[in-house]
Each structure stands twice: as C-alpha cells, then as structure tokens.
Design an enzyme around this catalytic site. Structure first.
Site, short mmCIF file in Angstrom:
data_model
loop_
_atom_site.label_atom_id
_atom_site.label_comp_id
_atom_site.label_asym_id
_atom_site.label_seq_id
_atom_site.Cartn_x
_atom_site.Cartn_y
_atom_site.Cartn_z
N GLU A 140 0.81 -1.25 0.08
CA GLU A 140 -0.10 0.08 0.11
C GLU A 140 0.65 1.32 0.00
O GLU A 140 0.81 1.99 0.98
CB GLU A 140 -0.87 0.04 1.21
CG GLU A 140 -2.07 -1.11 1.19
CD GLU A 140 -3.12 -1.06 2.12
OE1 GLU A 140 -2.85 -0.18 3.12
OE2 GLU A 140 -4.05 -1.61 2.07
N GLU A 200 -5.72 -7.68 -0.60
CA GLU A 200 -6.40 -7.44 0.65
C GLU A 200 -7.73 -7.24 0.41
O GLU A 200 -8.10 -6.49 -0.57
CB GLU A 200 -5.79 -6.60 1.68
CG GLU A 200 -4.57 -6.83 2.11
CD GLU A 200 -4.11 -5.51 3.13
OE1 GLU A 200 -4.92 -4.91 3.57
OE2 GLU A 200 -2.91 -5.43 3.42
#
Length: 354
Positions: free
Chosen positions: A173, A280
């Site tokens: 991320e 995710e």
C-alpha cells in the site's frame, strides 16, 4: 483514506471489535471456476512498534497456521513483515534472526505445496535507527533513496530466486507519493530483482494504498509504464467495502459494493492487457458484509482474464478473537463466517452448509 485504520491497528497491536448475532445470507450454489491462486494474509510479522522483540511485539505465523487454511482449500499465503526489522541498517546486512525465520517459514510453506507472497508491509516508507525509529521517511527521499530500496530487493530476491512458488510483493500500500515517482522506484527495484537472477512473479502495487476503487482517479494509469525484462509481473490491488474503502468499519455500503469498486480497474486492465492480484479484502461478520464478500469473489472468478487470484485479510496468530476481520477460528466458530464464504471460492472449492 484516513491514517487511523487497519494500518494503525496493526502498528499498535490493537483491533476493532464486533458484536451481535450474524444473519447468514443466502447464496446460490452456482459458482464460477476458482482462480489459480486463492489465499489468506497471515499477519503478525508486521505488528508492533520498532524495533520490537520477537515473540512479544511481533511474531511470524507458524506452518500450522497455514495448514489450517490449506485444509479448507486455500493454496496461498501472503506474508507481511517490516523492512526495518529484516534490514535494520539501511543498505546493510539482513538481521540474522528475522532472515532465518523468514527463509525457514517460506521454505516450509512452499514444501507444503503452498504459494507465498513476500510482503514488506511499509506503505513506501521506512524508519531509521538514527532517530530511534521516530520518523517515517518516504522511499525516494534523501534519507531513504530509491537505490536503498532497490538494493534491499536485490538482496531479498536472492534468498528466494530458486523457488518459483514465492511471489515478490514489492510493497504494501504505497501512500503519500505520486504515481510517476512510484513508477520509477518500482522499476528500479524490478531491475535489481532481475539482476539478482530471480525469475519469480512480481506483484506491483499502485499509489493511494493501491485501492482498486481509486486506481484511475489516483493516477495509477501511469503504472502501465512498468518495465520488467521478463514481463513476469501483475498488479496488486486492495479493496474494502466500507464507505471510504479504508477497512476501518465492518459496515459494507451494499451487497454489491465490491464488484462495483473493482470494475473500473478491471476494464482498464482488460483494455491494456494486464493481469492482477487482489492482495487484501474482507467484509464484516454481518449479512451485508458477507454478501459483499461473496459478490467480489464471484466478480473476480468471472474474469480470469484479469485476476490470477487473491488473498483475504487476515489470519495469523496475534489477532484478538473479536477483531472484525479475524479469519482464525474462535469462540467455537470453525470456520469463521467470512472463511466459509471465501472457502467456496478457494482453489480447491470447498463448500459448507450453514
């Protein structure tokens, strides 16, 4: 996305709780064929403040943690850890304890016929011992130059270069950095990986937490410029179902929000000939959250020309039993509600009665 999220919870070791009964949604039995790689994030190595003591602030999952999910039909583990712990001195040698634990665990998992995604869980930042780990420094800054990140990846890739079951997730991320700058950093790291002789599949994230919902709006179309001499990479996306896609709440916007949020990226990938991995995602233990989880799994499985697979968030040894996304069995519920939904779409396609 707000900073206070799953990311802050992982850093502190705390977790958000849920309560109340779960209404099990009705799913039809017609399921598309499973994608090739379907798995679980096994968290723990990224937990806690730095530097941390192994077994107290942080802990790698065990082979038994992974075997539990393998018995349910999953064939992949995403394995988060902190860059700073593996390489305490920027550009220096790897810390022997964490290096050996990571290598031994990965070897044991792949010997069980599982695939493993290596995941430096750092958001395109790292801390330094010089200020007692107090400041997050962006990759590409004076403090953490892009060459240091490339060197880290050259060294790390060398540990797994002979194991084709290991996938190299460049970074968890990336945030606080523009797509153009991140693209050049990613390309430098990819070059170092290939120079180390590693032919492994590389998972390349975009910026803005690599959200599927914001892929185009955040400028990640620039990631079409990824340069891999072997052409052996896919994009890694993440997606949650709450109102800002942060994964901080268990309320899904709707039962179809997952498929709606990934379709823009999906269309872009189809047009440009790219493939992807959803690294995710999860929904809460409530009817809408479970239906949204089913919905996004169906959407991905219906588009195997884009999606090679996914890893749901999260299992592992350090979650409080009442964490809203905890996939570990707890309180006599085995498998947990979300795990049952996911297992229907797992590589081995296990289904459960209510």
């Amino acid at each position: 996305m707000p900073v206070l999220s799953r990311r802050a919870l992982v850093a502190s070791g705390a977790a958000a709780a849920v309560s109340g009964p779960v209404a099990w949604p009705a799913f039809d039995a017609g399921l598309p064929a499973a994608l090739r790689y379907t798995g679980i994030n096994l968290a723990g190595g990224e937990f806690g403040a730095l530097p941390g003591v192994y077994g107290r602030e942080y802990l790698f999952p065990s082979v038994d943690n992974a075997r539990y999910y393998a018995r349910l039909g999953f064939n992949l583990v995403r394995l988060p850890f902190k860059w700073e712990r593996l390489q305490p001195e920027l550009g220096g040698e790897f810390e022997r304890g964490d290096r050996d634990r990571l290598v031994e665990l990965v070897q044991s998992l792949t010997a069980q016929d599982l695939y493993v995604v290596i995941d430096p869980h750092n958001y395109a930042k790292r801390r330094l011992a010089d200020d007692k780990w107090g400041t997050e420094n962006l990759i590409g800054s004076r403090e953490v130059p892009s060459a240091a990140f490339a060197g880290f990846w050259g060294r790390l890739a060398g540990l797994f270069a002979g194991n084709g079951r290991v996938f190299l997730g460049l970074m968890n991320e990336p945030a606080g950095i523009g797509a153009e700058a991140w693209l050049e950093i990613a390309n430098e790291a990819i070059a170092a990986i290939r120079e180390a002789g590693a032919r492994n599949l590389i998972l390349v994230p975009g910026v803005a937490y690599t959200g599927a919902h914001s892929w185009l709006a955040s400028g990640n179309a620039k990631m079409a410029g990824v340069r891999d001499p072997q052409g052996h990479f896919v994009f890694e996306l993440h997606q949650y179902f709450d109102r800002d896609s942060s994964g901080t709440r268990d309320e899904a916007v709707s039962s179809t929000i997952g498929s709606e949020r990934i379709r823009g990226f999906q269309a872009w990938a189809k047009t440009n000939g790219f493939k992807a991995f959803l690294g995710e995602f999860n929904g809460g233990r409530n009817a809408t959250g479970l239906a949204a989880l089913d919905d996004i799994c169906r959407e991905m499985a219906s588009h195997p020309d884009v999606w090679i697979g996914w890893a749901a968030w999260a299992g592992g040894p350090r979650w409080p039993p009442d964490d809203m996304f905890n996939l570990e069995p707890a309180g006599g519920v085995d498998p947990r509600e979300q795990t049952r939904v996911l297992a229907r779409f797992a590589q081995k396609g296990i289904a459960f009665s209510k």
